[in-house]
Design a protein around this motif. Structure first.
Motif, short mmCIF file in Angstrom:
data_model
loop_
_atom_site.label_atom_id
_atom_site.label_comp_id
_atom_site.label_asym_id
_atom_site.label_seq_id
_atom_site.Cartn_x
_atom_site.Cartn_y
_atom_site.Cartn_z
N VAL A 174 0.84 -1.20 0.00
CA VAL A 174 0.00 0.00 0.00
C VAL A 174 0.88 1.25 0.00
O VAL A 174 0.60 2.22 -0.70
CB VAL A 174 -0.97 -0.01 1.20
N VAL A 175 1.95 1.21 0.78
CA VAL A 175 2.89 2.34 0.82
C VAL A 175 3.47 2.56 -0.58
O VAL A 175 3.56 3.69 -1.06
CB VAL A 175 4.00 2.08 1.86
N ALA A 176 3.84 1.47 -1.26
CA ALA A 176 4.45 1.59 -2.59
C ALA A 176 3.47 2.20 -3.59
O ALA A 176 3.82 3.15 -4.29
CB ALA A 176 4.92 0.21 -3.08
N TYR A 177 2.24 1.69 -3.65
CA TYR A 177 1.35 2.28 -4.65
C TYR A 177 0.86 3.66 -4.24
O TYR A 177 0.50 4.48 -5.08
CB TYR A 177 0.23 1.33 -5.11
N ASP A 222 -1.76 2.27 -14.27
CA ASP A 222 -1.55 0.84 -14.54
C ASP A 222 -0.65 0.22 -13.48
O ASP A 222 -0.92 -0.87 -12.98
CB ASP A 222 -0.90 0.63 -15.92
N LEU A 223 0.43 0.92 -13.14
CA LEU A 223 1.36 0.41 -12.14
C LEU A 223 0.68 0.29 -10.78
O LEU A 223 0.86 -0.70 -10.07
CB LEU A 223 2.60 1.31 -12.05
N GLY A 224 -0.10 1.29 -10.41
CA GLY A 224 -0.84 1.22 -9.15
C GLY A 224 -1.79 0.03 -9.13
O GLY A 224 -1.89 -0.68 -8.13
N THR A 244 -2.92 -5.44 -6.96
CA THR A 244 -3.48 -6.76 -7.27
C THR A 244 -2.38 -7.80 -7.15
O THR A 244 -1.78 -8.23 -8.14
CB THR A 244 -4.07 -6.77 -8.71
N PRO A 245 -2.07 -8.21 -5.92
CA PRO A 245 -0.99 -9.18 -5.75
C PRO A 245 -1.34 -10.53 -6.36
O PRO A 245 -2.50 -10.94 -6.37
CB PRO A 245 -0.85 -9.28 -4.23
N ASP A 246 -0.31 -11.19 -6.86
CA ASP A 246 -0.48 -12.54 -7.39
C ASP A 246 -0.36 -13.51 -6.21
O ASP A 246 0.73 -13.72 -5.69
CB ASP A 246 0.60 -12.83 -8.44
N ARG A 247 -1.47 -14.03 -5.79
CA ARG A 247 -1.50 -14.97 -4.66
C ARG A 247 -1.73 -16.40 -5.15
O ARG A 247 -2.03 -17.29 -4.37
CB ARG A 247 -2.61 -14.60 -3.67
N GLY A 248 -1.65 -16.59 -6.50
CA GLY A 248 -1.86 -17.91 -7.06
C GLY A 248 -3.32 -18.32 -7.13
O GLY A 248 -3.64 -19.47 -7.41
N LYS A 249 -4.21 -17.38 -6.87
CA LYS A 249 -5.65 -17.67 -6.91
C LYS A 249 -6.22 -17.16 -8.23
O LYS A 249 -5.79 -16.14 -8.76
CB LYS A 249 -6.38 -16.99 -5.75
N THR A 250 -7.22 -17.86 -8.72
CA THR A 250 -7.91 -17.42 -9.93
C THR A 250 -8.81 -16.24 -9.59
O THR A 250 -9.58 -16.30 -8.62
CB THR A 250 -8.76 -18.57 -10.51
N LEU A 251 -8.67 -15.17 -10.35
CA LEU A 251 -9.50 -13.97 -10.16
C LEU A 251 -10.61 -13.95 -11.20
O LEU A 251 -10.52 -14.62 -12.23
CB LEU A 251 -8.63 -12.72 -10.27
N GLU A 252 -11.61 -13.17 -10.94
CA GLU A 252 -12.73 -13.05 -11.88
C GLU A 252 -12.41 -12.13 -13.05
O GLU A 252 -13.24 -11.94 -13.92
CB GLU A 252 -13.98 -12.54 -11.14
N SER A 276 6.25 -7.96 -10.32
CA SER A 276 6.92 -8.36 -11.56
C SER A 276 8.19 -7.54 -11.79
O SER A 276 8.27 -6.38 -11.39
CB SER A 276 5.98 -8.19 -12.75
N PRO A 277 9.17 -8.15 -12.45
CA PRO A 277 10.37 -7.39 -12.81
C PRO A 277 10.05 -6.18 -13.69
O PRO A 277 10.71 -5.16 -13.59
CB PRO A 277 11.23 -8.41 -13.58
N GLU A 278 9.00 -6.29 -14.51
CA GLU A 278 8.62 -5.16 -15.37
C GLU A 278 8.12 -3.97 -14.56
O GLU A 278 8.40 -2.82 -14.90
CB GLU A 278 7.55 -5.60 -16.39
N ALA A 279 7.38 -4.24 -13.49
CA ALA A 279 6.90 -3.15 -12.64
C ALA A 279 8.06 -2.41 -12.00
O ALA A 279 8.10 -1.17 -11.98
CB ALA A 279 5.95 -3.69 -11.57
N LEU A 280 9.03 -3.16 -11.51
CA LEU A 280 10.20 -2.54 -10.88
C LEU A 280 11.03 -1.80 -11.92
O LEU A 280 11.49 -0.67 -11.67
CB LEU A 280 11.03 -3.59 -10.16
N ALA A 281 11.20 -2.39 -13.10
CA ALA A 281 11.97 -1.72 -14.16
C ALA A 281 11.28 -0.44 -14.61
O ALA A 281 11.95 0.57 -14.86
CB ALA A 281 12.15 -2.67 -15.35
#
Length: 190
Positions: free
Chosen positions: A32-35, A69-71, A76-84, A153-158
Motif C-alpha cells: 500500500v505504501v508503494a502504490y 496501470d502500475l498502481g 493486485t498481488p499474485d497470490r496464485g488464486k484465480t481472479l474473476e 513483476s520485474p517489469e513493474a520494478l523496471a
C-alpha cells in the motif's frame, strides 16, 4: 472498468484498506505504501503538466496513465488464486517506450560534466520533485519485490526505475536542452 459510486467506506477509520482482490491489509502494508507513493509521483507529474505543452505534455499524460496501470498492478498481488478478471500488469513494451524516449531526448543534450541542482526552469523543477518521489516509489516497490511472501513483476520494478531516469532527462530538456541546468559546484560555500 472502474465504477466508483461511493467515495468513503469508513474502513480506513480503523487503519485498514483493501487491495483490489478484496484482501484486507493495514494501510501501512509495504504494498500500500508503494502504490501510494506511485500516486504521489503521478500527482507531481500533474503539476508538471501545467507547464508542459506539445509532445512533452502528451508524454506526461501517457506516463500518468501508465502510473495508474502500475498502481493497479501493485494493488493486485499474485497470490496464485484465480481472479474473476485479468489483472492489469506493467509489460515490457511500457518500459521499452520509456527507454526509447530517454534516448531520443538525450540525443539533443550535451553530456554532463557535473551533477546538476534540481531546478532551473519551473517545468524542470517540477520534474525534479516528481523524480525524487519516483525514486522513493522505486525503493518501496523494490522492498515489496524483495519480500518472500509478495510478488511484484520485474517489469513493474523496471518501469518505476526507468521513469525516474526519464524525468531527470526531461528536466534537462525543460532547461533549454541542458543549457540552463544549474550545476553543482563542490565546496562552493566553504
Amino acid at each position: 472498468m472502474v465504477k466508483l459510486d461511493k467515495i468513503y467506506t469508513r474502513s480506513g477509520d480503523k487503519g485498514k484498506t483493501r487491495l483490489s482482490t478484496g484482501e484486507p491489509v493495514d494501510k501501512w502494508h509495504p504494498r500500500v505504501v508503494a502504490y501510494g507513493t506511485v500516486d504521489e509521483t503521478n500527482a507531481a507529474l500533474g503539476v508538471a503538466a501545467l507547464k508542459a505543452e506539445g509532445d512533452m505534455l502528451a508524454a506526461i499524460r501517457r506516463i500518468q496513465n501508465d502510473l495508474f496501470d502500475l498502481g493497479a498492478d501493485l494493488a493486485t498481488p499474485d497470490r496464485g488464486k484465480t481472479l474473476e478478471w485479468t489483472p492489469l500488469r506493467i509489460i515490457e513494451s511500457q518500459v521499452l517506450r520509456l527507454e526509447t524516449e530517454i534516448d531520443a531526448m538525450n540525443e539533443h543534450l550535451a553530456p554532463l560534466d557535473s551533477f546538476i541542482l534540481p531546478g532551473g526552469s519551473e517545468l524542470a523543477a517540477h520534474f525534479h520533485v516528481a523524480r525524487t518521489l519516483c525514486r522513493r516509489a522505486e525503493r518501496e516497490v523494490a522492498e515489496v519485490f524483495a519480500m518472500e511472501d509478495e510478488i511484484v513483476s520485474p517489469e513493474a520494478l523496471a518501469y518505476i526505475n526507468r521513469l525516474s531516469d526519464w524525468m531527470f532527462v526531461a528536466g534537462r530538456v525543460a532547461n533549454n536542452n541542458g543549457a540552463d541546468d544549474v550545476k553543482w559546484v563542490p565546496g562552493a560555500n566553504r
